[in-house]
Scaffold this motif. Structure first.
Motif, PDB file in Angstrom:
ATOM      1  N   VAL A 109      -8.911  -5.715  -0.732  1.00 38.82           N
ATOM      2  CA  VAL A 109      -9.434  -4.572   0.003  1.00 38.82           C
ATOM      3  C   VAL A 109      -8.791  -3.316  -0.563  1.00 38.82           C
ATOM      4  O   VAL A 109      -7.567  -3.178  -0.557  1.00 38.82           O
ATOM      5  CB  VAL A 109      -9.127  -4.684   1.511  1.00 38.82           C
ATOM      6  N   ALA A 110      -9.615  -2.414  -1.092  1.00 33.55           N
ATOM      7  CA  ALA A 110      -9.126  -1.158  -1.649  1.00 33.55           C
ATOM      8  C   ALA A 110      -9.515  -0.012  -0.728  1.00 33.55           C
ATOM      9  O   ALA A 110     -10.622   0.013  -0.199  1.00 33.55           O
ATOM     10  CB  ALA A 110      -9.708  -0.934  -3.042  1.00 33.55           C
ATOM     11  N   VAL A 111      -8.596   0.924  -0.534  1.00 30.17           N
ATOM     12  CA  VAL A 111      -8.863   2.070   0.326  1.00 30.17           C
ATOM     13  C   VAL A 111      -8.555   3.361  -0.426  1.00 30.17           C
ATOM     14  O   VAL A 111      -7.440   3.536  -0.927  1.00 30.17           O
ATOM     15  CB  VAL A 111      -8.019   2.029   1.615  1.00 30.17           C
ATOM     16  N   ILE A 112      -9.529   4.250  -0.499  1.00 32.57           N
ATOM     17  CA  ILE A 112      -9.302   5.585  -1.060  1.00 32.57           C
ATOM     18  C   ILE A 112      -8.775   6.435   0.087  1.00 32.57           C
ATOM     19  O   ILE A 112      -9.513   6.780   1.009  1.00 32.57           O
ATOM     20  CB  ILE A 112     -10.594   6.206  -1.634  1.00 32.57           C
ATOM     21  N   VAL A 113      -7.493   6.765   0.056  1.00 30.68           N
ATOM     22  CA  VAL A 113      -6.883   7.473   1.179  1.00 30.68           C
ATOM     23  C   VAL A 113      -6.768   8.979   0.953  1.00 30.68           C
ATOM     24  O   VAL A 113      -6.528   9.732   1.895  1.00 30.68           O
ATOM     25  CB  VAL A 113      -5.497   6.887   1.511  1.00 30.68           C
ATOM     26  N   GLY A 114      -6.918   9.412  -0.284  1.00 26.62           N
ATOM     27  CA  GLY A 114      -6.856  10.839  -0.596  1.00 26.62           C
ATOM     28  C   GLY A 114      -7.800  11.144  -1.736  1.00 26.62           C
ATOM     29  O   GLY A 114      -9.012  11.155  -1.576  1.00 26.62           O
ATOM     30  N   GLU A 115      -7.227  11.362  -2.916  1.00 22.30           N
ATOM     31  CA  GLU A 115      -8.049  11.532  -4.121  1.00 22.30           C
ATOM     32  C   GLU A 115      -8.240  10.187  -4.813  1.00 22.30           C
ATOM     33  O   GLU A 115      -7.295   9.411  -4.949  1.00 22.30           O
ATOM     34  CB  GLU A 115      -7.354  12.473  -5.104  1.00 22.30           C
ATOM     35  N   GLY A 116      -9.444   9.932  -5.270  1.00 22.77           N
ATOM     36  CA  GLY A 116      -9.700   8.767  -6.103  1.00 22.77           C
ATOM     37  C   GLY A 116     -10.216   9.294  -7.424  1.00 22.77           C
ATOM     38  O   GLY A 116     -11.411   9.510  -7.590  1.00 22.77           O
TER      39      GLY A 116
ATOM     40  N   PRO B 143      -1.040  18.889   1.196  1.00 26.32           N
ATOM     41  CA  PRO B 143       0.325  18.388   0.976  1.00 26.32           C
ATOM     42  C   PRO B 143       0.898  17.593   2.145  1.00 26.32           C
ATOM     43  O   PRO B 143       1.805  16.784   1.964  1.00 26.32           O
ATOM     44  CB  PRO B 143       1.143  19.671   0.737  1.00 26.32           C
ATOM     45  N   ASP B 144       0.375  17.805   3.356  1.00 24.15           N
ATOM     46  CA  ASP B 144       0.885  17.096   4.528  1.00 24.15           C
ATOM     47  C   ASP B 144       0.109  15.814   4.834  1.00 24.15           C
ATOM     48  O   ASP B 144       0.389  15.131   5.818  1.00 24.15           O
ATOM     49  CB  ASP B 144       0.846  18.006   5.757  1.00 24.15           C
ATOM     50  N   ARG B 145      -0.875  15.504   4.003  1.00 27.33           N
ATOM     51  CA  ARG B 145      -1.653  14.291   4.213  1.00 27.33           C
ATOM     52  C   ARG B 145      -0.754  13.073   4.005  1.00 27.33           C
ATOM     53  O   ARG B 145       0.095  13.063   3.114  1.00 27.33           O
ATOM     54  CB  ARG B 145      -2.817  14.263   3.215  1.00 27.33           C
ATOM     55  N   PRO B 146      -0.900  12.016   4.843  1.00 26.23           N
ATOM     56  CA  PRO B 146      -0.042  10.834   4.656  1.00 26.23           C
ATOM     57  C   PRO B 146      -0.262  10.178   3.298  1.00 26.23           C
ATOM     58  O   PRO B 146      -1.383  10.115   2.801  1.00 26.23           O
ATOM     59  CB  PRO B 146      -0.461   9.904   5.805  1.00 26.23           C
ATOM     60  N   HIS B 147       0.839   9.717   2.708  1.00 25.84           N
ATOM     61  CA  HIS B 147       0.799   9.088   1.398  1.00 25.84           C
ATOM     62  C   HIS B 147       1.181   7.618   1.505  1.00 25.84           C
ATOM     63  O   HIS B 147       1.390   7.092   2.608  1.00 25.84           O
ATOM     64  CB  HIS B 147       1.753   9.830   0.448  1.00 25.84           C
ATOM     65  N   PHE B 148       1.261   6.950   0.379  1.00 24.00           N
ATOM     66  CA  PHE B 148       1.492   5.501   0.344  1.00 24.00           C
ATOM     67  C   PHE B 148       2.685   5.085   1.200  1.00 24.00           C
ATOM     68  O   PHE B 148       2.585   4.161   2.018  1.00 24.00           O
ATOM     69  CB  PHE B 148       1.701   5.055  -1.107  1.00 24.00           C
ATOM     70  N   LYS B 149       3.813   5.765   1.049  1.00 18.19           N
ATOM     71  CA  LYS B 149       5.010   5.366   1.788  1.00 18.19           C
ATOM     72  C   LYS B 149       4.823   5.535   3.291  1.00 18.19           C
ATOM     73  O   LYS B 149       5.378   4.761   4.083  1.00 18.19           O
ATOM     74  CB  LYS B 149       6.213   6.166   1.297  1.00 18.19           C
TER      75      LYS B 149
ATOM     76  N   HIS C 106      -3.919  14.951   8.054  1.00 17.77           N
ATOM     77  CA  HIS C 106      -2.633  15.645   8.097  1.00 17.77           C
ATOM     78  C   HIS C 106      -2.312  16.217   9.477  1.00 17.77           C
ATOM     79  O   HIS C 106      -1.163  16.524   9.763  1.00 17.77           O
ATOM     80  CB  HIS C 106      -2.610  16.772   7.056  1.00 17.77           C
ATOM     81  N   ARG C 107      -3.333  16.351  10.335  1.00 10.70           N
ATOM     82  CA  ARG C 107      -3.080  16.898  11.675  1.00 10.70           C
ATOM     83  C   ARG C 107      -2.601  15.843  12.666  1.00 10.70           C
ATOM     84  O   ARG C 107      -1.974  16.171  13.668  1.00 10.70           O
ATOM     85  CB  ARG C 107      -4.339  17.597  12.204  1.00 10.70           C
ATOM     86  N   ASP C 108      -2.904  14.593  12.398  1.00  7.45           N
ATOM     87  CA  ASP C 108      -2.420  13.504  13.249  1.00  7.45           C
ATOM     88  C   ASP C 108      -2.260  12.256  12.388  1.00  7.45           C
ATOM     89  O   ASP C 108      -3.059  11.313  12.464  1.00  7.45           O
ATOM     90  CB  ASP C 108      -3.406  13.250  14.393  1.00  7.45           C
ATOM     91  N   PRO C 109      -1.225  12.218  11.551  1.00  5.64           N
ATOM     92  CA  PRO C 109      -1.030  11.079  10.643  1.00  5.64           C
ATOM     93  C   PRO C 109      -0.947   9.739  11.354  1.00  5.64           C
ATOM     94  O   PRO C 109      -1.459   8.738  10.859  1.00  5.64           O
ATOM     95  CB  PRO C 109       0.287  11.419   9.937  1.00  5.64           C
ATOM     96  N   ASP C 110      -0.312   9.701  12.517  1.00  5.88           N
ATOM     97  CA  ASP C 110      -0.151   8.428  13.227  1.00  5.88           C
ATOM     98  C   ASP C 110      -1.496   7.839  13.622  1.00  5.88           C
ATOM     99  O   ASP C 110      -1.717   6.616  13.491  1.00  5.88           O
ATOM    100  CB  ASP C 110       0.713   8.622  14.472  1.00  5.88           C
ATOM    101  N   LEU C 111      -2.407   8.679  14.110  1.00  6.03           N
ATOM    102  CA  LEU C 111      -3.737   8.192  14.488  1.00  6.03           C
ATOM    103  C   LEU C 111      -4.505   7.726  13.267  1.00  6.03           C
ATOM    104  O   LEU C 111      -5.174   6.683  13.298  1.00  6.03           O
ATOM    105  CB  LEU C 111      -4.515   9.296  15.211  1.00  6.03           C
ATOM    106  N   CYS C 112      -4.396   8.474  12.176  1.00  6.98           N
ATOM    107  CA  CYS C 112      -5.070   8.095  10.936  1.00  6.98           C
ATOM    108  C   CYS C 112      -4.556   6.747  10.431  1.00  6.98           C
ATOM    109  O   CYS C 112      -5.339   5.869  10.046  1.00  6.98           O
ATOM    110  CB  CYS C 112      -4.855   9.172   9.871  1.00  6.98           C
ATOM    111  N   ILE C 113      -3.249   6.571  10.453  1.00 10.44           N
ATOM    112  CA  ILE C 113      -2.648   5.321   9.989  1.00 10.44           C
ATOM    113  C   ILE C 113      -3.093   4.158  10.867  1.00 10.44           C
ATOM    114  O   ILE C 113      -3.399   3.062  10.370  1.00 10.44           O
ATOM    115  CB  ILE C 113      -1.110   5.455   9.964  1.00 10.44           C
ATOM    116  N   ALA C 114      -3.167   4.393  12.173  1.00 11.55           N
ATOM    117  CA  ALA C 114      -3.618   3.342  13.090  1.00 11.55           C
ATOM    118  C   ALA C 114      -5.069   2.952  12.818  1.00 11.55           C
ATOM    119  O   ALA C 114      -5.418   1.768  12.813  1.00 11.55           O
ATOM    120  CB  ALA C 114      -3.455   3.809  14.534  1.00 11.55           C
ATOM    121  N   ASN C 115      -5.924   3.952  12.583  1.00 12.30           N
ATOM    122  CA  ASN C 115      -7.334   3.677  12.272  1.00 12.30           C
ATOM    123  C   ASN C 115      -7.467   2.867  10.987  1.00 12.30           C
ATOM    124  O   ASN C 115      -8.277   1.938  10.899  1.00 12.30           O
ATOM    125  CB  ASN C 115      -8.113   4.988  12.131  1.00 12.30           C
ATOM    126  N   LEU C 116      -6.656   3.225  10.004  1.00  5.54           N
ATOM    127  CA  LEU C 116      -6.681   2.504   8.725  1.00  5.54           C
ATOM    128  C   LEU C 116      -6.220   1.064   8.900  1.00  5.54           C
ATOM    129  O   LEU C 116      -6.835   0.126   8.364  1.00  5.54           O
ATOM    130  CB  LEU C 116      -5.792   3.224   7.702  1.00  5.54           C
TER     131      LEU C 116
END
Length: 315
Positions: free
Chosen positions: A192-199, A66-72, A272-282
């Motif tokens: 470019v399509a990215v599966i960020v959670g469930e596909g 539930p804490d995983r980053p989402h589209f917004k 979900h443990r470091d959303p900012d780092l994940c978003i930066a990597n993406l």
């Protein structure tokens, strides 16, 4: 505080012990600080070891956290000047699929994705990321605009599947998904399509039939959910873990099979443990892919998609 998954119970126990020590410790006690440091090291090592050998079913749980980053969250962290566009010009506006014009770096794009919501109220508003026909028709409308104005398309996929309700079927759910998939394949601009959670199932493919398909390290991508597969094969959802393993739903398996093109690394312990780092990597990965596709001609882009999808499953 992080919500722990079932397989993270040993880590949760260590984290709880650290919190207890901090709450009960006398200020400035060297002995307590030393013990806390040891427990923190032990917890970090256990977290790293656990996430280095996740099973497909455990990855599914991580992808659904539930804490995983989402589209917004991704839009807020990566895109500037986001201008959402609503409605399919036919029935209504589906809140499960959101999209509009935006800028990433210096590149103007059209970004589209599933939004699951982050609390009970928003999850109900966004229908848990399960798109309805009007959502996929909105996506088609946005892709048409992207094609008309020569803007690349970026999609962020995160859905358990398209909405299966009677009302959606009455409004042509299958046809809308098929048309959206067709539109992806026929685009004359980079996608470019990215599966960020469930596909999940056709609800994901309808936004992911791109020449470049990326996945976050602990995301999953499958034709049906593990529970759905288990209920069909064994008439019980209790064997979801067995189904998840058999279906090869992880990014690592799908990369080997040629279904996806690139895996984006997540922080240790999941996005979900470091959303900012994940978003930066993406963001870095998307920028690299768009740059690589920037000079590819329209017909070549269509050929890339055709060759990519026809090659899947070929002997």
């Amino acid at each position: 505080m992080t919500s722990f998954l079932d397989f993270e119970k040993p880590i949760a126990a260590l984290e709880s012990r650290i919190i207890e020590l901090r709450e009960t410790a006398d200020e400035g006690s060297l002995d307590i600080e030393s013990e806390i440091a040891k427990l923190q090291t032990k917890s970090a090592n256990l977290l790293r070891d656990t996430y280095s050998r996740l099973t497909p079913w455990q990855k599914t749980q991580v992808a659904r956290h539930p804490d995983r980053p989402h589209f917004k969250d991704f839009v807020a962290g990566l895109f500037e000047d986001f201008m959402p566009l609503g409605g399919d010009r036919n029935f209504g506006d589906d809140q499960a699929i959101i999209g509009g014009f935006a800028t990433i770096g210096n590149q103007k794009v059209v970004v589209i994705g599933h939004e699951k919501g982050s609390d009970t109220e928003s999850r109900l508003k966004h229908n848990f990321g399960m798109g309805k026909p009007e959502g996929y028709r909105k996506a088609i409308r946005l892709m048409d605009l992207a094609d008309r104005f020569s803007l690349p398309v970026v999609t962020l996929v995160d859905t358990s599947g398209a909405f299966p309700g009677v009302s959606a079927e009455e409004r042509g759910q299958a046809e809308a998904i098929a048309r959206s998939t067709e539109k992806c394949l026929s685009l004359g601009v980079p996608m470019v399509a990215v599966i960020v959670g469930e596909g999940g199932s056709g609800g994901a493919v309808a936004l992911a039939a791109a020449e470049r398909v990326l996945m976050l390290e602990h995301a999953v991508y499958s034709v049906i959910s593990p529970e759905g597969c288990a209920s069909i094969l064994w008439r019980t959802g209790d064997k979801a873990d067995v189904a998840a393993d058999a279906m090869k739903i992880t990014a690592q398996n799908l990369k080997k099979l040629g279904v996806i093109d690139r895996i984006i690394k997540e922080p240790v312990g999941g996005a979900h443990r470091d959303p900012d780092l994940c978003i930066a990597n993406l963001g870095k990965a998307i920028a690299e892919e768009l740059k690589a596709l920037s000079d590819v001609q329209r017909q070549e882009l269509r050929k890339m998609r055709r060759d990519k999808f026809l090659a899947m499953g070929a002997l």
